[in-house]
Write a protein that holds these residues in place. Structure first.
Motif, PDB file in Angstrom:
ATOM      1  N   ILE A 146       0.837  -1.199   0.000  1.00  0.00           N
ATOM      2  CA  ILE A 146       0.000   0.000   0.000  1.00  0.00           C
ATOM      3  C   ILE A 146       0.873   1.251   0.000  1.00  0.00           C
ATOM      4  O   ILE A 146       0.597   2.214  -0.709  1.00  0.00           O
ATOM      5  N   SER A 147       1.943   1.219   0.770  1.00  0.00           N
ATOM      6  CA  SER A 147       2.861   2.346   0.830  1.00  0.00           C
ATOM      7  C   SER A 147       3.490   2.620  -0.542  1.00  0.00           C
ATOM      8  O   SER A 147       3.614   3.776  -0.952  1.00  0.00           O
ATOM      9  N   ILE A 148       3.862   1.578  -1.236  1.00  0.00           N
ATOM     10  CA  ILE A 148       4.436   1.738  -2.580  1.00  0.00           C
ATOM     11  C   ILE A 148       3.420   2.408  -3.504  1.00  0.00           C
ATOM     12  O   ILE A 148       3.745   3.345  -4.238  1.00  0.00           O
ATOM     13  N   ILE A 149       2.194   1.935  -3.452  1.00  0.00           N
ATOM     14  CA  ILE A 149       1.148   2.511  -4.306  1.00  0.00           C
ATOM     15  C   ILE A 149       0.919   3.974  -3.933  1.00  0.00           C
ATOM     16  O   ILE A 149       0.868   4.853  -4.802  1.00  0.00           O
ATOM     17  N   TYR A 150       0.816   4.248  -2.652  1.00  0.00           N
ATOM     18  CA  TYR A 150       0.572   5.612  -2.181  1.00  0.00           C
ATOM     19  C   TYR A 150       1.693   6.566  -2.615  1.00  0.00           C
ATOM     20  O   TYR A 150       1.437   7.630  -3.184  1.00  0.00           O
ATOM     21  N   ARG A 151       2.919   6.173  -2.345  1.00  0.00           N
ATOM     22  CA  ARG A 151       4.043   7.047  -2.676  1.00  0.00           C
ATOM     23  C   ARG A 151       4.183   7.241  -4.186  1.00  0.00           C
ATOM     24  O   ARG A 151       4.436   8.350  -4.658  1.00  0.00           O
ATOM     25  N   SER A 152       3.972   6.184  -4.953  1.00  0.00           N
ATOM     26  CA  SER A 152       4.057   6.284  -6.410  1.00  0.00           C
ATOM     27  C   SER A 152       2.929   7.144  -6.972  1.00  0.00           C
ATOM     28  O   SER A 152       3.127   7.882  -7.935  1.00  0.00           O
ATOM     29  N   HIS A 153       1.770   7.062  -6.344  1.00  0.00           N
ATOM     30  CA  HIS A 153       0.640   7.901  -6.755  1.00  0.00           C
ATOM     31  C   HIS A 153       0.977   9.370  -6.561  1.00  0.00           C
ATOM     32  O   HIS A 153       0.714  10.211  -7.427  1.00  0.00           O
ATOM     33  N   ARG A 154       1.602   9.688  -5.427  1.00  0.00           N
ATOM     34  CA  ARG A 154       1.992  11.085  -5.161  1.00  0.00           C
ATOM     35  C   ARG A 154       3.031  11.576  -6.171  1.00  0.00           C
ATOM     36  O   ARG A 154       2.951  12.710  -6.634  1.00  0.00           O
ATOM     37  N   VAL A 155       4.004  10.738  -6.518  1.00  0.00           N
ATOM     38  CA  VAL A 155       5.011  11.107  -7.520  1.00  0.00           C
ATOM     39  C   VAL A 155       4.312  11.384  -8.849  1.00  0.00           C
ATOM     40  O   VAL A 155       4.583  12.387  -9.519  1.00  0.00           O
ATOM     41  N   TYR A 156       3.423  10.473  -9.225  1.00  0.00           N
ATOM     42  CA  TYR A 156       2.679  10.615 -10.480  1.00  0.00           C
ATOM     43  C   TYR A 156       1.873  11.915 -10.480  1.00  0.00           C
ATOM     44  O   TYR A 156       1.940  12.701 -11.435  1.00  0.00           O
ATOM     45  N   LEU A 157       1.117  12.129  -9.407  1.00  0.00           N
ATOM     46  CA  LEU A 157       0.294  13.338  -9.329  1.00  0.00           C
ATOM     47  C   LEU A 157       1.146  14.597  -9.351  1.00  0.00           C
ATOM     48  O   LEU A 157       0.839  15.546 -10.081  1.00  0.00           O
ATOM     49  N   ASN A 158       2.199  14.632  -8.550  1.00  0.00           N
ATOM     50  CA  ASN A 158       3.049  15.822  -8.523  1.00  0.00           C
ATOM     51  C   ASN A 158       3.634  16.113  -9.896  1.00  0.00           C
ATOM     52  O   ASN A 158       3.754  17.269 -10.289  1.00  0.00           O
ATOM     53  N   ASN A 159       3.981  15.075 -10.643  1.00  0.00           N
ATOM     54  CA  ASN A 159       4.489  15.270 -11.996  1.00  0.00           C
ATOM     55  C   ASN A 159       3.388  15.799 -12.923  1.00  0.00           C
ATOM     56  O   ASN A 159       3.615  16.722 -13.697  1.00  0.00           O
TER      57      ASN A 159
END
Length: 157
Positions: A21-34
């Motif tokens: 879940i942490s991987i998904i959450y953190r990757s989602h934030r990277v994606y969104l910020n980009n």
């Protein structure tokens, strides 16, 4: 061995659910910020923006309660959003110590764009999600985590 390869080679039963879940959450934030780089927002402000799209006039306290985010974090997010004219604050007619917070026209446009970006993310990441069984669900979360890492890896390249 990079993160994606290491995760691909792991047995899903050996990976804690919270790690996936942490991987998904953190990757989602990277994606969104980009994706939102040109929208004058950060991923941390998105839940507030989405909530204001759902319920137009809200107080800081109501947002804090509905999003389960502390009042200080909400206040910081609102200040940044106000500075870039995504929200406006007006005194409440019922309580002069309270502000009603609403989206500006710019905020509504940004909010709709964010929803589109988030839908794209969900579509990309949920392609393999198909069952509810716990073992299968964890396997699906593993696949989602791999996709999330791939998406953030592509952004950083």
């Amino acid at each position: 061995m990079d993160k994606i390869e290491k995760l691909c080679n792991s047995d899903s039963k050996d990976i804690p659910l919270t790690a996936l879940i942490s991987i998904i959450y953190r990757s989602h934030r990277v994606y969104l910020n980009n994706e939102i780089d040109n929208l004058e927002l950060s991923a941390g402000q998105i839940p507030v923006l989405i909530e204001l799209l759902k319920i137009e006039n809200s107080s800081q306290e109501e947002l804090s309660d509905r999003l389960c985010i502390d009042k200080g974090s909400i206040a910081r997010s609102l200040k940044k959003m106000e500075d870039v004219k995504i929200i406006k604050r007006e005194f409440s007619e019922e309580n002069r110590r309270k502000y009603n917070i609403s989206l500006t026209n710019k905020g509504k446009k940004v909010g709709l764009k964010i929803k589109e970006i988030d839908s794209k993310w969900e579509k990309l990441i949920c392609e393999e999600l198909s069952s509810i069984n716990k073992g299968e669900f964890k396997e699906n979360l593993k696949n989602l985590s791999i996709k999330a890492l791939n998406l953030s890896k592509n952004i950083n390249e």
